[in-house]
Design an enzyme around this catalytic site. Structure first.
Site, PDB file in Angstrom:
ATOM      1  N   ASP A  49      44.526  40.034  45.927  1.00 49.76           N
ATOM      2  CA  ASP A  49      45.924  39.868  45.522  1.00 49.76           C
ATOM      3  C   ASP A  49      46.609  41.214  45.335  1.00 49.76           C
ATOM      4  O   ASP A  49      47.810  41.359  45.589  1.00 49.76           O
ATOM      5  CB  ASP A  49      46.005  39.064  44.226  1.00 49.76           C
ATOM      6  CG  ASP A  49      45.752  37.584  44.444  1.00 49.76           C
ATOM      7  OD1 ASP A  49      44.837  37.264  45.225  1.00 49.76           O
ATOM      8  OD2 ASP A  49      46.445  36.763  43.837  1.00 49.76           O
TER       9      ASP A  49
ATOM     10  N   SER B 147      50.753  37.502  38.143  1.00 57.48           N
ATOM     11  CA  SER B 147      49.401  38.032  38.052  1.00 57.48           C
ATOM     12  C   SER B 147      48.968  38.038  36.598  1.00 57.48           C
ATOM     13  O   SER B 147      49.799  38.081  35.683  1.00 57.48           O
ATOM     14  CB  SER B 147      49.381  39.460  38.598  1.00 57.48           C
ATOM     15  OG  SER B 147      48.219  40.131  38.207  1.00 57.48           O
TER      16      SER B 147
END
Length: 564
Positions: A88, A478
């Site tokens: 990510d 996140s």
């Protein structure tokens, strides 16, 4: 053929290895170096998510060999195959961030394909990062053969100018450069040491959150989540897992024996106690669905109400995963929760025993890192679910990472149709104290893929606005995110949810203690805006692409953004 390792049933692999009409099958296995004595044993898959793009996975080959050694020692035949994994951190901030959420489904599907096609008897899942761990747990629940998850462990902390640092410190430093408070050459030196080596990023990101929850669910061995990536103890866990999977196979202990409703409640309790990533609100429901259990946002709300917040790691706190490990780890936290009636100790685990037995000898070793229930960081859990006129079906916020002065915030909307112009506006100084940044068309269908908004949230912190500006999106965040950041707004803008009708300057109220998020615009005005609304052209996709197929199939964030 009868299974000598499991008297309750035959070897699944016998459909591939037994009988006159399976001579070609056996010959294919012999061609790779296996002999008759090997294929007479249980065939155990070792699903290795190693690749050379992810710090969390770069070291997994050594752990894979330890797992295979343990399997062989315990009388099984290990057979390794790979699965994909997306970093990510490398995907964020560009079109690549549309891919991590679809990758979760592909990981689960690819494991299903390989396990079914090759009739494995059991499997060990070697993982570490954000979508890989939930994808593997989804596959375990779906396939329901003996399974055990092994994580790669957390990364060591970096050190810059005598201060321990990690990934999110570096993200925020980018904002300092934009403000002229850090020279570019200092940032260049910082970036060489901030992300230190193998392992999951050293913070309460999604990677460590999901590995912690896998241990709380009982799908991994004790201390699997937080044993450091570079320690000898991590290799020992991997080897022990190889032996343990043979025991699970012999006892016919299956994932759905472990992944019970009570186990998911345990995971929710731990999630609230550690203030896990908001992505857990996507992944736990998806895993539960594969196990035949329903897990809605209302259960996250209930868990937050009954479980206090006890652990505060980076980015919101000053402690790191290694501190959590040294303070007693997940087992010590769960023992504290068990002693106060917050979890169910009778849940079966992948150790073959009950959770209470696994953690009976553990205690908190550092009450500054793992707070006792009697002295919590907050009497309620670290995640909160919000509902209101802007999110009728729900939204989520990492309450543990919100500054006290932002727990209630009212401000004018600053509206952006996607991430990139919002990031540009933040760095250009066009966002001001009191604003509510709205980033829409980033949901599961609208993005598609529900991009993380890590760069805008980090930019807000770096520009010194973390205690005065909120961000609201139908995308996600996140685990590195901190601040008043509300995500997973449902219904999403692409489906005509209220977020689609917000206009520049509209007042938005965020009241985290009350669980509310409201667009303070009269309903009649919203109704007029709805009449002229059209899906923006920038969301169009070419037919037949992965993302176009994903858009057609993916469900809402409130149900885990699973394919429906």
């Amino acid at each position: 053929m009868a299974n000598p390792h499991n008297p309750r049933g035959p070897l699944r692999s016998s459909v591939m290895t037994r009988g006159v009409d399976r001579a070609t099958h056996r010959s294919l296995l012999y061609s790779m170096g296996w002999r008759p004595e090997h294929i007479e044993k249980p065939l155990v898959a070792v699903v290795n998510s190693f690749n050379e793009l992810m710090p969390g996975h770069i070291h997994l080959n050594a752990l894979c060999q330890a797992i295979k050694l343990g399997i062989a020692e315990a009388g099984g035949t290990p057979l390794e195959f790979p699965t994909i994994g997306v970093c990510d951190g490398l995907a964020t901030g560009h079109a690549g961030m549309r891919m991590p959420m679809p990758s979760r489904e592909l990981i689960a599907d690819s494991i299903e394909i390989m396990i079914t096609a090759h009739a494995f008897d059991a499997m060990v899942l070697l993982t570490n990062c954000d979508k890989v761990t939930p994808g593997m747990l989804m596959a375990a629940a779906r396939l329901n053969i003996p399974a055990l998850l092994v994580a790669g462990g957390p990364m060591d902390t970096g050190c810059f100018r005598g201060k321990r640092v990690c990934y999110n410190d570096l993200m925020e430093a980018e904002g300092l450069v934009e403000r002229g408070k850090m020279p570019p050459e200092e940032l260049a030196a910082f970036e060489e040491v901030a992300v230190w080596g193998p392992g999951a990023c050293a913070m309460m990101g999604t990677a460590n959150s999901m590995n912690i929850l896998a241990e709380a669910l009982g799908m991994s061995l004790t201390d699997n989540a937080l044993t450091p990536a570079t320690s000898g103890a991590r290799v020992a866990i991997a080897r022990r897992a190889g032996r343990k999977i043979m025991e699970l196979h012999a006892k016919n202990i299956l994932p759905r024996d472990i992944l019970t409703p009570a186990a998911f409640q345990n995971a929710l309790a731990v999630d609230m106690a550690v203030g896990g990533s908001t992505n857990t609100c996507l992944h736990l429901p998806a895993i539960a669905a594969e196990a035949g259990a329903a897990l809605g946002l209302e259960e996250f709300t209930a868990a937050a109400g009954r479980v206090p917040h006890l652990v505060l790691l980076k980015p919101a706190g000053r402690h790191f995963p290694l501190d959590f490990y040294n303070a007693g780890g997940v087992a010590a936290l769960m023992k504290e929760l068990l002693d106060h009636g917050k979890i169910d100790g009778q849940c079966l685990t992948a150790t073959g025993t009950r959770m209470a037995e696994n953690i009976s000898a553990r205690r908190i070793l550092d009450p500054e890192v793992i707070r006792p229930v009697g002295n919590p960081l907050s009497p309620t859990g670290g995640l909160a679910v919000l509902k209101g006129s802007l999110a009728p079906e729900g939204a989520v916020v990492k309450k543990a990472a919100v500054a006290p002065e932002m727990m209630t915030h009212r401000g004018p909307a600053r509206v952006f149709e996607r991430e990139e112009p919002a990031l540009e506006a933040i760095f250009a100084g066009r966002i001001h104290p009191g604003d509510v940044v709205v980033i829409r068309y980033e949901g599961p269908k609208g993005g598609p893929g529900m991009r993380e908004q890590l760069l805008p949230t980090s930019a807000i912190i770096g520009m010194g606005l973390g205690q005065s500006v909120a961000l609201v999106t139908d995308g996600r965040f996140s685990g590195a995110t901190q601040g008043a950041c509300v995500g997973h707004v449902t219904p999403e803008a692409y489906l005509g949810g209220p977020l689609a009708f917000v206009q520049e300057g509209d007042p938005i109220l965020i009241d985290i203690p009350a669980g509310r998020i409201d667009l303070e615009v009269p309903l009649v005005v919203i109704a007029e805006r709805r009449k002229s609304w059209r899906i923006p052209e920038h969301t169009a996709l070419a037919k037949g692409t992965l993302l176009e197929r994903y858009r057609r199939l993916v469900g809402p964030a409130t149900r885990g953004a699973t394919l429906e």
